[in-house]
Design a protein around this motif. Structure first.
Motif, PDB file in Angstrom:
ATOM      1  N   SER A  38       0.902  -1.424   0.246  1.00 28.85           N
ATOM      2  CA  SER A  38      -0.160   0.126   0.030  1.00 28.85           C
ATOM      3  C   SER A  38       0.928   1.054   0.057  1.00 28.85           C
ATOM      4  CB  SER A  38      -1.125  -0.062   1.260  1.00 28.85           C
ATOM      5  OG  SER A  38      -0.542   0.260   2.615  1.00 28.85           O
ATOM      6  N   SER A  39       0.749   2.173  -0.026  1.00 31.29           N
ATOM      7  CA  SER A  39       1.372   4.180  -0.538  1.00 31.29           C
ATOM      8  C   SER A  39       1.601   3.724   1.262  1.00 31.29           C
ATOM      9  CB  SER A  39       0.156   4.866  -0.848  1.00 31.29           C
ATOM     10  OG  SER A  39      -1.022   4.563   0.201  1.00 31.29           O
ATOM     11  N   SER A  40       0.981   3.889   2.099  1.00 21.87           N
ATOM     12  CA  SER A  40       1.175   4.073   3.247  1.00 21.87           C
ATOM     13  C   SER A  40       2.691   3.044   3.910  1.00 21.87           C
ATOM     14  CB  SER A  40       0.093   3.656   4.930  1.00 21.87           C
ATOM     15  OG  SER A  40      -0.623   2.534   4.129  1.00 21.87           O
ATOM     16  N   GLN A  41       2.661   1.390   3.575  1.00 23.83           N
ATOM     17  CA  GLN A  41       3.872   1.180   3.849  1.00 23.83           C
ATOM     18  C   GLN A  41       4.947   1.215   2.983  1.00 23.83           C
ATOM     19  OE1 GLN A  41       1.521  -2.840   2.358  1.00 23.83           O
ATOM     20  NE2 GLN A  41       1.809  -3.463   4.383  1.00 23.83           N
ATOM     21  N   VAL A  42       4.879   1.594   1.734  1.00 18.86           N
ATOM     22  CA  VAL A  42       5.959   2.190   1.378  1.00 18.86           C
ATOM     23  C   VAL A  42       6.637   3.569   1.208  1.00 18.86           C
ATOM     24  CG1 VAL A  42       6.726   3.101  -1.549  1.00 18.86           C
ATOM     25  CG2 VAL A  42       4.824   1.321  -1.598  1.00 18.86           C
ATOM     26  N   HIS A  43       4.970   4.839   2.082  1.00 12.30           N
ATOM     27  CA  HIS A  43       5.886   5.814   2.747  1.00 12.30           C
ATOM     28  C   HIS A  43       6.842   5.259   4.108  1.00 12.30           C
ATOM     29  CE1 HIS A  43       5.566   8.595   5.446  1.00 12.30           C
ATOM     30  NE2 HIS A  43       6.027   9.806   4.121  1.00 12.30           N
ATOM     31  N   ARG A  44       6.376   4.277   5.040  1.00 12.06           N
ATOM     32  CA  ARG A  44       6.728   3.676   6.176  1.00 12.06           C
ATOM     33  C   ARG A  44       8.293   2.833   5.487  1.00 12.06           C
ATOM     34  NH1 ARG A  44       1.930   1.923   7.453  1.00 12.06           N
ATOM     35  NH2 ARG A  44       2.620  -0.166   6.981  1.00 12.06           N
ATOM     36  N   LEU A  45       8.759   2.640   4.945  1.00 13.48           N
ATOM     37  CA  LEU A  45       9.983   2.221   3.868  1.00 13.48           C
ATOM     38  C   LEU A  45      10.509   3.580   4.137  1.00 13.48           C
ATOM     39  CD1 LEU A  45      11.038  -1.435   3.365  1.00 13.48           C
ATOM     40  CD2 LEU A  45       9.719  -0.631   1.290  1.00 13.48           C
ATOM     41  N   VAL A  46      10.478   4.322   3.066  1.00 16.94           N
ATOM     42  CA  VAL A  46      10.707   5.423   2.706  1.00 16.94           C
ATOM     43  C   VAL A  46      11.477   5.947   3.389  1.00 16.94           C
ATOM     44  CG1 VAL A  46      11.143   7.258   1.372  1.00 16.94           C
ATOM     45  CG2 VAL A  46      10.433   5.195  -0.034  1.00 16.94           C
ATOM     46  N   SER A  47      10.324   6.387   4.404  1.00 16.45           N
ATOM     47  CA  SER A  47      10.793   7.778   5.394  1.00 16.45           C
ATOM     48  C   SER A  47      11.441   7.220   6.307  1.00 16.45           C
ATOM     49  CB  SER A  47       9.150   8.462   5.433  1.00 16.45           C
ATOM     50  OG  SER A  47       9.093   7.737   6.530  1.00 16.45           O
ATOM     51  N   GLY A  48      10.824   5.627   6.908  1.00  7.56           N
ATOM     52  CA  GLY A  48      11.492   5.417   8.959  1.00  7.56           C
ATOM     53  C   GLY A  48      12.616   4.516   8.492  1.00  7.56           C
ATOM     54  N   THR A  49      12.889   3.717   9.614  1.00  9.98           N
ATOM     55  CA  THR A  49      13.511   2.571   9.355  1.00  9.98           C
ATOM     56  C   THR A  49      13.060   1.405   9.169  1.00  9.98           C
ATOM     57  OG1 THR A  49      15.502   4.336  10.162  1.00  9.98           O
ATOM     58  CG2 THR A  49      15.884   2.089  10.378  1.00  9.98           C
ATOM     59  N   PRO A  50      13.114   0.748   8.955  1.00 11.73           N
ATOM     60  CA  PRO A  50      12.271  -1.268   8.888  1.00 11.73           C
ATOM     61  C   PRO A  50      13.340  -1.652  10.157  1.00 11.73           C
ATOM     62  CG  PRO A  50      13.390  -1.215   7.237  1.00 11.73           C
ATOM     63  CD  PRO A  50      13.868   0.537   7.270  1.00 11.73           C
ATOM     64  N   GLU A  51      12.190  -2.484  10.757  1.00 12.08           N
ATOM     65  CA  GLU A  51      12.770  -2.927  12.226  1.00 12.08           C
ATOM     66  C   GLU A  51      12.937  -4.447  11.298  1.00 12.08           C
ATOM     67  OE1 GLU A  51      13.982  -2.709  15.560  1.00 12.08           O
ATOM     68  OE2 GLU A  51      13.549  -0.780  15.232  1.00 12.08           O
ATOM     69  N   ARG A  52      12.427  -5.131  10.562  1.00 17.34           N
ATOM     70  CA  ARG A  52      11.948  -6.487   9.409  1.00 17.34           C
ATOM     71  C   ARG A  52      11.691  -5.847   8.137  1.00 17.34           C
ATOM     72  NH1 ARG A  52       8.637  -7.484  13.709  1.00 17.34           N
ATOM     73  NH2 ARG A  52       6.824  -6.471  12.282  1.00 17.34           N
ATOM     74  N   LEU A  53      12.677  -6.863   7.053  1.00 20.41           N
ATOM     75  CA  LEU A  53      12.143  -5.978   6.015  1.00 20.41           C
ATOM     76  C   LEU A  53      12.381  -7.641   5.296  1.00 20.41           C
ATOM     77  CD1 LEU A  53      11.866  -4.244   3.688  1.00 20.41           C
ATOM     78  CD2 LEU A  53      14.439  -4.149   3.673  1.00 20.41           C
ATOM     79  N   SER A  54      11.686  -8.203   4.501  1.00 22.93           N
ATOM     80  CA  SER A  54      11.679  -9.260   3.792  1.00 22.93           C
ATOM     81  C   SER A  54      12.486  -9.084   3.145  1.00 22.93           C
ATOM     82  CB  SER A  54       9.961 -10.025   2.913  1.00 22.93           C
ATOM     83  OG  SER A  54      10.036  -9.252   2.046  1.00 22.93           O
ATOM     84  N   LEU A  55      12.769 -10.437   2.460  1.00 19.61           N
ATOM     85  CA  LEU A  55      14.113 -10.936   1.611  1.00 19.61           C
ATOM     86  C   LEU A  55      13.567 -10.555   0.165  1.00 19.61           C
ATOM     87  CD1 LEU A  55      16.176 -13.644   2.838  1.00 19.61           C
ATOM     88  CD2 LEU A  55      16.712 -11.763   2.929  1.00 19.61           C
ATOM     89  N   PRO A  56      13.023 -10.505  -0.466  1.00 22.26           N
ATOM     90  CA  PRO A  56      11.600 -10.208  -1.937  1.00 22.26           C
ATOM     91  C   PRO A  56      11.466  -8.854  -1.972  1.00 22.26           C
ATOM     92  CG  PRO A  56      10.558 -12.077  -0.549  1.00 22.26           C
ATOM     93  CD  PRO A  56      11.252 -11.689   0.453  1.00 22.26           C
ATOM     94  N   VAL A  57      11.817  -8.091  -0.622  1.00 17.01           N
ATOM     95  CA  VAL A  57      11.444  -6.639  -0.699  1.00 17.01           C
ATOM     96  C   VAL A  57      13.136  -5.919  -1.195  1.00 17.01           C
ATOM     97  CG1 VAL A  57      10.519  -4.975   0.299  1.00 17.01           C
ATOM     98  CG2 VAL A  57       9.040  -6.671   0.383  1.00 17.01           C
ATOM     99  N   LEU A  58      13.560  -6.757  -0.274  1.00  8.13           N
ATOM    100  CA  LEU A  58      14.966  -5.951  -0.132  1.00  8.13           C
ATOM    101  C   LEU A  58      15.829  -6.716  -1.778  1.00  8.13           C
ATOM    102  CD1 LEU A  58      17.711  -4.871   1.208  1.00  8.13           C
ATOM    103  CD2 LEU A  58      17.713  -7.529   2.086  1.00  8.13           C
ATOM    104  N   ALA A  59      15.551  -7.263  -2.421  1.00  3.33           N
ATOM    105  CA  ALA A  59      16.013  -7.588  -3.469  1.00  3.33           C
ATOM    106  C   ALA A  59      15.403  -6.603  -4.464  1.00  3.33           C
ATOM    107  CB  ALA A  59      15.456  -9.042  -3.699  1.00  3.33           C
ATOM    108  N   THR A  60      14.068  -6.695  -5.010  1.00  2.00           N
ATOM    109  CA  THR A  60      13.624  -5.994  -5.569  1.00  2.00           C
ATOM    110  C   THR A  60      13.696  -4.814  -5.083  1.00  2.00           C
ATOM    111  OG1 THR A  60      11.965  -7.379  -5.525  1.00  2.00           O
ATOM    112  CG2 THR A  60      10.949  -5.047  -6.070  1.00  2.00           C
ATOM    113  N   LEU A  61      14.447  -4.162  -4.322  1.00  2.00           N
ATOM    114  CA  LEU A  61      14.357  -2.739  -4.182  1.00  2.00           C
ATOM    115  C   LEU A  61      15.532  -2.540  -4.508  1.00  2.00           C
ATOM    116  CD1 LEU A  61      13.343  -1.979   0.012  1.00  2.00           C
ATOM    117  CD2 LEU A  61      12.761  -0.747  -2.595  1.00  2.00           C
ATOM    118  N   CYS A  62      16.832  -3.478  -4.209  1.00  2.00           N
ATOM    119  CA  CYS A  62      18.522  -3.717  -4.797  1.00  2.00           C
ATOM    120  C   CYS A  62      18.106  -3.528  -6.153  1.00  2.00           C
ATOM    121  CB  CYS A  62      18.826  -5.226  -4.599  1.00  2.00           C
ATOM    122  SG  CYS A  62      19.678  -4.488  -2.576  1.00  2.00           S
ATOM    123  N   ASP A  63      17.346  -4.465  -7.014  1.00  2.00           N
ATOM    124  CA  ASP A  63      17.049  -4.607  -8.031  1.00  2.00           C
ATOM    125  C   ASP A  63      16.561  -3.426  -9.161  1.00  2.00           C
ATOM    126  OD1 ASP A  63      17.132  -6.140 -10.938  1.00  2.00           O
ATOM    127  OD2 ASP A  63      14.438  -5.538 -11.247  1.00  2.00           O
TER     128      ASP A  63
END
Length: 108
Positions: A38-63
Motif C-alpha cells: 500500500s502507499s502507506s507501507q511504501v511511505h513507511r519503508l522510505v521515510s522510516g527505518t524498518p525493523e523487519r524487511l522481507s528478502l523479496p522486498v530487499l531484493a526488489t529494492l536492490c534491483d
C-alpha cells in the motif's frame, strides 16, 4: 566484551539519487516486480527505518536501484565497556545513596 551493532537505512538517499522524490514514483517499480504494498507501507519503508524487511522486498529494492544490500544498509559496530559481574567488588559510595534529612526551621 560486548559489541553494539547499529545500522542506517539509506533508501531515501538512493531513490533520490535515481531521480525519484515521492513514494508514488517508487510504487509502480515495486508492482511491476511483483511486490504489492500500500502507499502507506511504501511511505513507511522510505521515510522510516524498518525493523523487519522481507528478502523479496530487499531484493526488489536492490534491483530497482541497481544497488546491493550494503548500499541500502550501512552498518557499524563498536565495543561496549565491560560491566562488572555480580559478586565482583566495586567501590560503593554510601554517601551518594543516603538521602539527606530535611530540617524545618521557623521563619522569622
Amino acid at each position: 566484551m560486548s559489541r553494539q551493532i547499529s545500522y542506517q537505512w539509506r533508501l531515501r538517499e538512493l531513490i533520490a539519487a535515481r531521480g525519484m522524490f515521492t513514494v508514488t514514483e517508487l510504487t509502480p517499480h515495486l508492482t511491476e516486480r511483483g511486490i504489492t504494498l500500500s502507499s502507506s507501507q511504501v511511505h513507511r519503508l522510505v521515510s522510516g527505518t524498518p525493523e523487519r524487511l522481507s528478502l523479496p522486498v530487499l531484493a526488489t529494492l536492490c534491483d530497482i536501484l541497481d544497488s546491493t544490500p550494503t548500499d541500502l544498509i550501512a552498518t557499524s559496530a563498536q565495543n561496549l565497556p565491560a560491566r562488572h559481574a555480580a559478586g565482583e567488588e566495586a567501590p560503593i559510595n554510601l554517601a551518594a545513596r543516603r538521602s539527606t534529612r530535611v530540617r524545618l526551621t521557623p521563619e522569622g
